[in-house]
Scaffold this motif. Structure first.
Motif, PDB file in Angstrom:
ATOM      1  N   GLY A  15       0.872  -1.418  -0.148  1.00  0.00           N
ATOM      2  CA  GLY A  15       0.151  -0.277  -0.052  1.00  0.00           C
ATOM      3  C   GLY A  15       0.693   1.193   0.108  1.00  0.00           C
ATOM      4  O   GLY A  15       1.990   1.095  -0.732  1.00  0.00           O
ATOM      5  N   GLY A  16       0.389   2.395   0.527  1.00  0.00           N
ATOM      6  CA  GLY A  16       1.127   3.590   0.794  1.00  0.00           C
ATOM      7  C   GLY A  16       2.108   3.699   1.639  1.00  0.00           C
ATOM      8  O   GLY A  16       2.680   4.641   1.961  1.00  0.00           O
ATOM      9  N   ILE A  65       0.830 -15.243  -2.987  1.00  0.00           N
ATOM     10  CA  ILE A  65       0.060 -13.881  -3.161  1.00  0.00           C
ATOM     11  C   ILE A  65      -0.167 -13.747  -4.263  1.00  0.00           C
ATOM     12  O   ILE A  65      -1.602 -13.450  -4.866  1.00  0.00           O
ATOM     13  CB  ILE A  65       1.055 -12.846  -2.546  1.00  0.00           C
ATOM     14  N   ALA A  66       0.727 -13.834  -5.484  1.00  0.00           N
ATOM     15  CA  ALA A  66       0.285 -13.534  -6.760  1.00  0.00           C
ATOM     16  C   ALA A  66      -1.045 -14.175  -7.353  1.00  0.00           C
ATOM     17  O   ALA A  66      -1.572 -13.993  -8.059  1.00  0.00           O
ATOM     18  CB  ALA A  66       1.482 -13.716  -7.895  1.00  0.00           C
ATOM     19  N   THR A  67      -0.855 -15.520  -7.034  1.00  0.00           N
ATOM     20  CA  THR A  67      -1.924 -16.589  -7.183  1.00  0.00           C
ATOM     21  C   THR A  67      -3.365 -16.010  -6.902  1.00  0.00           C
ATOM     22  O   THR A  67      -4.207 -16.141  -7.688  1.00  0.00           O
ATOM     23  CB  THR A  67      -1.513 -18.147  -6.996  1.00  0.00           C
ATOM     24  N   LYS A  68      -3.334 -15.715  -5.691  1.00  0.00           N
ATOM     25  CA  LYS A  68      -4.591 -15.311  -5.079  1.00  0.00           C
ATOM     26  C   LYS A  68      -4.999 -13.912  -5.712  1.00  0.00           C
ATOM     27  O   LYS A  68      -6.351 -13.742  -6.008  1.00  0.00           O
ATOM     28  CB  LYS A  68      -4.361 -15.122  -3.691  1.00  0.00           C
ATOM     29  N   LEU A  69      -4.034 -13.231  -6.123  1.00  0.00           N
ATOM     30  CA  LEU A  69      -4.555 -11.666  -6.484  1.00  0.00           C
ATOM     31  C   LEU A  69      -4.846 -11.943  -7.955  1.00  0.00           C
ATOM     32  O   LEU A  69      -6.014 -11.402  -8.427  1.00  0.00           O
ATOM     33  CB  LEU A  69      -3.355 -10.665  -6.298  1.00  0.00           C
ATOM     34  N   ARG A  70      -4.430 -12.794  -8.596  1.00  0.00           N
ATOM     35  CA  ARG A  70      -4.739 -12.886 -10.181  1.00  0.00           C
ATOM     36  C   ARG A  70      -6.121 -13.488 -10.086  1.00  0.00           C
ATOM     37  O   ARG A  70      -6.827 -13.348 -11.137  1.00  0.00           O
ATOM     38  CB  ARG A  70      -3.831 -14.000 -10.570  1.00  0.00           C
ATOM     39  N   ARG A  71      -6.699 -14.195  -9.187  1.00  0.00           N
ATOM     40  CA  ARG A  71      -8.170 -14.785  -9.000  1.00  0.00           C
ATOM     41  C   ARG A  71      -8.877 -13.640  -8.412  1.00  0.00           C
ATOM     42  O   ARG A  71     -10.129 -13.924  -8.204  1.00  0.00           O
ATOM     43  CB  ARG A  71      -8.211 -15.914  -8.128  1.00  0.00           C
ATOM     44  N   GLY A  72      -8.511 -12.516  -8.119  1.00  0.00           N
ATOM     45  CA  GLY A  72      -9.244 -11.452  -7.651  1.00  0.00           C
ATOM     46  C   GLY A  72      -9.579 -11.374  -6.120  1.00  0.00           C
ATOM     47  O   GLY A  72     -10.504 -10.972  -5.485  1.00  0.00           O
ATOM     48  N   SER A  90      -9.196 -11.702  -2.164  1.00  0.00           N
ATOM     49  CA  SER A  90      -8.708 -11.069  -0.785  1.00  0.00           C
ATOM     50  C   SER A  90      -8.374 -11.892   0.204  1.00  0.00           C
ATOM     51  O   SER A  90      -9.047 -12.953   0.514  1.00  0.00           O
ATOM     52  CB  SER A  90      -9.468  -9.834  -0.346  1.00  0.00           C
ATOM     53  N   PHE A  91      -7.459 -11.453   1.062  1.00  0.00           N
ATOM     54  CA  PHE A  91      -7.157 -12.306   2.206  1.00  0.00           C
ATOM     55  C   PHE A  91      -5.979 -11.806   3.187  1.00  0.00           C
ATOM     56  O   PHE A  91      -5.421 -10.726   2.977  1.00  0.00           O
ATOM     57  CB  PHE A  91      -6.357 -13.524   1.671  1.00  0.00           C
ATOM     58  N   THR A  92      -5.703 -12.293   4.240  1.00  0.00           N
ATOM     59  CA  THR A  92      -4.752 -11.839   5.261  1.00  0.00           C
ATOM     60  C   THR A  92      -3.389 -12.761   5.127  1.00  0.00           C
ATOM     61  O   THR A  92      -3.300 -13.765   4.712  1.00  0.00           O
ATOM     62  CB  THR A  92      -5.098 -11.741   6.783  1.00  0.00           C
ATOM     63  N   VAL A  93      -2.358 -11.912   5.274  1.00  0.00           N
ATOM     64  CA  VAL A  93      -0.876 -12.483   5.461  1.00  0.00           C
ATOM     65  C   VAL A  93      -0.507 -12.004   6.905  1.00  0.00           C
ATOM     66  O   VAL A  93      -0.559 -11.018   7.319  1.00  0.00           O
ATOM     67  CB  VAL A  93      -0.069 -11.942   4.723  1.00  0.00           C
ATOM     68  N   SER A  94      -0.170 -13.091   7.840  1.00  0.00           N
ATOM     69  CA  SER A  94       0.296 -12.939   8.981  1.00  0.00           C
ATOM     70  C   SER A  94       1.914 -13.499   8.998  1.00  0.00           C
ATOM     71  O   SER A  94       2.274 -14.365   8.487  1.00  0.00           O
ATOM     72  CB  SER A  94      -0.204 -13.294  10.262  1.00  0.00           C
ATOM     73  N   ILE A 107      -4.792  -2.964  -3.693  1.00  0.00           N
ATOM     74  CA  ILE A 107      -3.636  -2.237  -3.159  1.00  0.00           C
ATOM     75  C   ILE A 107      -2.507  -2.637  -3.649  1.00  0.00           C
ATOM     76  O   ILE A 107      -2.005  -3.598  -3.650  1.00  0.00           O
ATOM     77  CB  ILE A 107      -3.875  -2.688  -1.570  1.00  0.00           C
ATOM     78  N   PRO A 108      -1.439  -1.432  -4.006  1.00  0.00           N
ATOM     79  CA  PRO A 108      -0.281  -1.740  -4.536  1.00  0.00           C
ATOM     80  C   PRO A 108       0.718  -2.558  -3.590  1.00  0.00           C
ATOM     81  O   PRO A 108       0.692  -2.639  -2.468  1.00  0.00           O
ATOM     82  CB  PRO A 108       0.314  -0.243  -4.544  1.00  0.00           C
ATOM     83  N   LEU A 109       1.375  -3.513  -4.211  1.00  0.00           N
ATOM     84  CA  LEU A 109       2.218  -4.299  -3.548  1.00  0.00           C
ATOM     85  C   LEU A 109       3.561  -4.551  -4.229  1.00  0.00           C
ATOM     86  O   LEU A 109       3.348  -4.783  -5.550  1.00  0.00           O
ATOM     87  CB  LEU A 109       1.734  -5.718  -3.200  1.00  0.00           C
TER      88      LEU A 109
END
Length: 112
Positions: A7-8, A27-34, A36-40, A60-62
């Motif tokens: 993000g910013g 992450i790229a696989t999940k975002l390619r499918r549109g 959202s999720f959390t990363v801890s 959100i930029p990454l």
């Protein structure tokens, strides 16, 4: 040590290059499918104790920055473990790689 910028936020998230390479794939696989999720993750030893979680959304930029100019050889088992956690209600929990210490199968590629 790699860096993830989310993000910013100008504050970098420092993650070992090898772990970041595996995390990036999931992450790229999940975002390619549109999706959202959390990363801890647990804070590094040189940071205050604790853990952090971010909400990852396709809008959100990454950015991923790796110290090593060569891409890591990925462990299918670790990618699968992270992907399984990504599909759970708790989101991705960055866990250490579990190295297979059993004898390698003939023709198997050693992991770095």
């Amino acid at each position: 040590m790699g860096t993830m910028f989310y993000g910013g936020e100008m504050t970098p998230i420092r993650i070992d290059d090898r772990a970041l390479a595996h995390l990036k794939v999931v992450i790229a696989t999940k975002l390619r499918r549109g999706e959202s999720f959390t990363v801890s993750w647990r804070h590094a030893a040189d940071e205050p104790p604790g853990r952090s979680t971010i909400w990852v959304h396709p809008s959100i930029p990454l950015r991923f920055v790796f110290d090593d100019p060569e891409p890591a050889v990925l462990s299918r088992a670790w990618v699968e473990e992270l992907a399984n956690s990504a599909n759970s209600s708790g989101g991705i929990m960055l866990v250490p790689e579990q190295l297979d210490t059993s004898p390698a199968a003939p023709g198997a590629t050693p992991q770095r």
